[in-house]
Motif scaffolding. Sequence first.
Motif, PDB file in Angstrom:
ATOM      1  N   THR A 254      12.595 -16.199 -10.894  1.00  0.00           N
ATOM      2  CA  THR A 254      11.270 -16.163 -10.274  1.00  0.00           C
ATOM      3  C   THR A 254      11.420 -16.178  -8.754  1.00  0.00           C
ATOM      4  O   THR A 254      12.204 -16.964  -8.206  1.00  0.00           O
ATOM      5  CB  THR A 254      10.436 -17.377 -10.715  1.00  0.00           C
ATOM      6  OG1 THR A 254      10.238 -17.314 -12.133  1.00  0.00           O
ATOM      7  CG2 THR A 254       9.081 -17.395 -10.029  1.00  0.00           C
ATOM      8  N   VAL A 255      10.689 -15.321  -8.065  1.00  0.00           N
ATOM      9  CA  VAL A 255      10.791 -15.267  -6.604  1.00  0.00           C
ATOM     10  C   VAL A 255      10.282 -16.578  -6.006  1.00  0.00           C
ATOM     11  O   VAL A 255       9.165 -17.020  -6.307  1.00  0.00           O
ATOM     12  CB  VAL A 255      10.003 -14.074  -6.036  1.00  0.00           C
ATOM     13  CG1 VAL A 255      10.040 -14.081  -4.503  1.00  0.00           C
ATOM     14  CG2 VAL A 255      10.583 -12.761  -6.559  1.00  0.00           C
ATOM     15  N   ALA A 256      11.114 -17.199  -5.189  1.00  0.00           N
ATOM     16  CA  ALA A 256      10.779 -18.493  -4.575  1.00  0.00           C
ATOM     17  C   ALA A 256      10.092 -18.333  -3.239  1.00  0.00           C
ATOM     18  O   ALA A 256       9.228 -19.136  -2.883  1.00  0.00           O
ATOM     19  CB  ALA A 256      12.046 -19.329  -4.403  1.00  0.00           C
ATOM     20  N   ASP A 257      10.495 -17.323  -2.471  1.00  0.00           N
ATOM     21  CA  ASP A 257       9.983 -17.214  -1.107  1.00  0.00           C
ATOM     22  C   ASP A 257      10.134 -15.812  -0.555  1.00  0.00           C
ATOM     23  O   ASP A 257      10.990 -15.034  -0.988  1.00  0.00           O
ATOM     24  CB  ASP A 257      10.689 -18.216  -0.184  1.00  0.00           C
ATOM     25  CG  ASP A 257      12.193 -18.284  -0.415  1.00  0.00           C
ATOM     26  OD1 ASP A 257      12.888 -17.307  -0.098  1.00  0.00           O
ATOM     27  OD2 ASP A 257      12.665 -19.310  -0.934  1.00  0.00           O
ATOM     28  N   LEU A 258       9.266 -15.511   0.401  1.00  0.00           N
ATOM     29  CA  LEU A 258       9.379 -14.326   1.244  1.00  0.00           C
ATOM     30  C   LEU A 258       9.493 -14.823   2.669  1.00  0.00           C
ATOM     31  O   LEU A 258       8.549 -15.411   3.205  1.00  0.00           O
ATOM     32  CB  LEU A 258       8.149 -13.428   1.135  1.00  0.00           C
ATOM     33  CG  LEU A 258       7.713 -12.869  -0.213  1.00  0.00           C
ATOM     34  CD1 LEU A 258       6.523 -11.947  -0.003  1.00  0.00           C
ATOM     35  CD2 LEU A 258       8.838 -12.121  -0.873  1.00  0.00           C
ATOM     36  N   LEU A 259      10.637 -14.608   3.295  1.00  0.00           N
ATOM     37  CA  LEU A 259      10.822 -14.976   4.696  1.00  0.00           C
ATOM     38  C   LEU A 259      10.797 -13.681   5.501  1.00  0.00           C
ATOM     39  O   LEU A 259      11.674 -12.828   5.337  1.00  0.00           O
ATOM     40  CB  LEU A 259      12.148 -15.715   4.899  1.00  0.00           C
ATOM     41  CG  LEU A 259      12.347 -16.999   4.080  1.00  0.00           C
ATOM     42  CD1 LEU A 259      13.641 -17.696   4.499  1.00  0.00           C
ATOM     43  CD2 LEU A 259      11.164 -17.943   4.244  1.00  0.00           C
ATOM     44  N   PHE A 260       9.796 -13.547   6.340  1.00  0.00           N
ATOM     45  CA  PHE A 260       9.610 -12.279   7.048  1.00  0.00           C
ATOM     46  C   PHE A 260      10.470 -12.221   8.308  1.00  0.00           C
ATOM     47  O   PHE A 260      10.538 -13.171   9.081  1.00  0.00           O
ATOM     48  CB  PHE A 260       8.137 -12.066   7.386  1.00  0.00           C
ATOM     49  CG  PHE A 260       7.379 -11.442   6.248  1.00  0.00           C
ATOM     50  CD1 PHE A 260       7.159 -10.074   6.220  1.00  0.00           C
ATOM     51  CD2 PHE A 260       6.928 -12.217   5.199  1.00  0.00           C
ATOM     52  CE1 PHE A 260       6.478  -9.490   5.164  1.00  0.00           C
ATOM     53  CE2 PHE A 260       6.245 -11.654   4.134  1.00  0.00           C
ATOM     54  CZ  PHE A 260       6.019 -10.276   4.112  1.00  0.00           C
ATOM     55  N   THR A 261      11.120 -11.067   8.474  1.00  0.00           N
ATOM     56  CA  THR A 261      11.970 -10.817   9.626  1.00  0.00           C
ATOM     57  C   THR A 261      11.669  -9.427  10.138  1.00  0.00           C
ATOM     58  O   THR A 261      11.350  -8.530   9.351  1.00  0.00           O
ATOM     59  CB  THR A 261      13.461 -10.955   9.252  1.00  0.00           C
ATOM     60  OG1 THR A 261      14.277 -10.711  10.399  1.00  0.00           O
ATOM     61  CG2 THR A 261      13.867  -9.978   8.159  1.00  0.00           C
TER      62      THR A 261
END
Length: 518
Positions: free
Chosen positions: A176-183
């Motif tokens: 399951t996707v835990a996070d989206l960290l945008f860069t």
Amino acid sequence: MTPRTIPALLEKAKQSYADRPAIVDGATTLTYTDLAEAAENAARAFLAAGVRSGDRVAIWAPNRWEFPVAVLGAQTIGAAVVPLNTRYRGHEAREILERSRATALITLNGFLGADYVQMLRDAGPLPEHLIAIVDLSGDDAASSAPVVGWSAFLAKGEEVTDERLDGAKASVTPDTVADLLFTSGTTGKPKGVMSAQRQTIGVADVWARGAELTPEDRYAIVNPFFHGFGYKAGFIAAFTSGAAVHPIATYDPTQALKLIQDEQITVLPGAPTIFATLINHPDLKTYDISSLRFAIAGAASVPESLFSDMLDILGIDEVKGAYGLTECMVATATRPGEDPAHVAQVVGPAVEGLEIRTVTESGEDAAQGEDGEVWIRGDNVMLGYFENPEATQEAIDADGWLHTGDVGRLDEHGCLKITDRIKDMFTVGGFNVYPAEVENALADHPDIVESAVIGVPDARLGSVGRAFVVVRNDLVPDEIDTWLKDRLANYKRPKTYAVVDALPRNASGKILKTELRS
């Protein structure tokens, strides 16, 4: 064995560490039992608000106890968290909310005088998919939809049955996707780096074991919770090992020294500038900071004497260097007992579970001591960029190697030295700045013809931006900076501007930033 999902991690922490402190934030202390209960209450509240498994929950808030609770609550029901930099302006935050299609936002209106909700409104209509905004400082009685206070948000969750909560938990798997960290990267357009729950926990576990974290540790986290350093290598790492988290919302060296002394802090990672301010503090000797046993100065390059000073002046028992990037948060770490002079030169070998190569332009492995692009492969390399298969395919090749865009060399011990950044990125006080993002913002000004941004050395922040701009209508630097204030976080704004008639270019028309740096 370390659990591979957040619900399982919370349950194990509750069973293993029970009444030990998990978070100590001023007058608020949560034990591990309290933490598990608080996260479950937040999970119920998200469900009541309409958040579902697979949704995204944005968090735009400083380091404080509610931040980890909100993260764990969202992840408990299978939602992915999207941390936002507290220095963002409304336009920056709104773009990420739009790109991620976040259904809920947790924020703290008034932090450092910023009205985050109003900044969002000023940047345009609130995104339609944003069904709930939770203000951690909000007055429940004065709040109006879609903004609610934290207490009212949690109260609504009491309506959620155990069966519904258990059903949501059951949807969570290690993948399951835990996070989206945008860069931002080379184009200036944010890309959401996706990690699975097993990967976020895996990064935290690797970091915790490298730091030898135990339930006896008191971990002061000055690295922002919205950054992987303060999140995955921060509070999640602490929760894998039973350590106590002491959040630092705003860094002040005097207050940091007092916290170390009063709370007997044992672990303190941070950007090199953090340690430089402590080393040079005029009242350092009046504080007892002998409890400090471990620190990491996370940066590709550091002042030559920093690690020796951390050992000799601050009295820290062990100091390490490390290297990582959003796409693979903890890639290398220097070895225990390393000569501080060597630590200042390299970022160590690959951490457990990762492989590192340096590759020449011809695609061959670089010889020992020869520069090449740094490639990384392993379980904790990102899943990919959110809804951007083209960028993912460009970054990760068919054999699973992440092409970092950084240039480095490996020595005889397998230790990596970073020598250059292909992508022109520079770091301001621990925050990455991508010139393309700043240049794109400048391009929106009607009186700026074109621009080029570079990083230049700065004694306090490591580096700062300098913008070379070609203008029309006699536009002056002060007007440019004022215009950028509403569009870019302060650390991204150039410190200096040079108005020029033209930018240097090669025969194919590419801007020669090497000439601008000379």
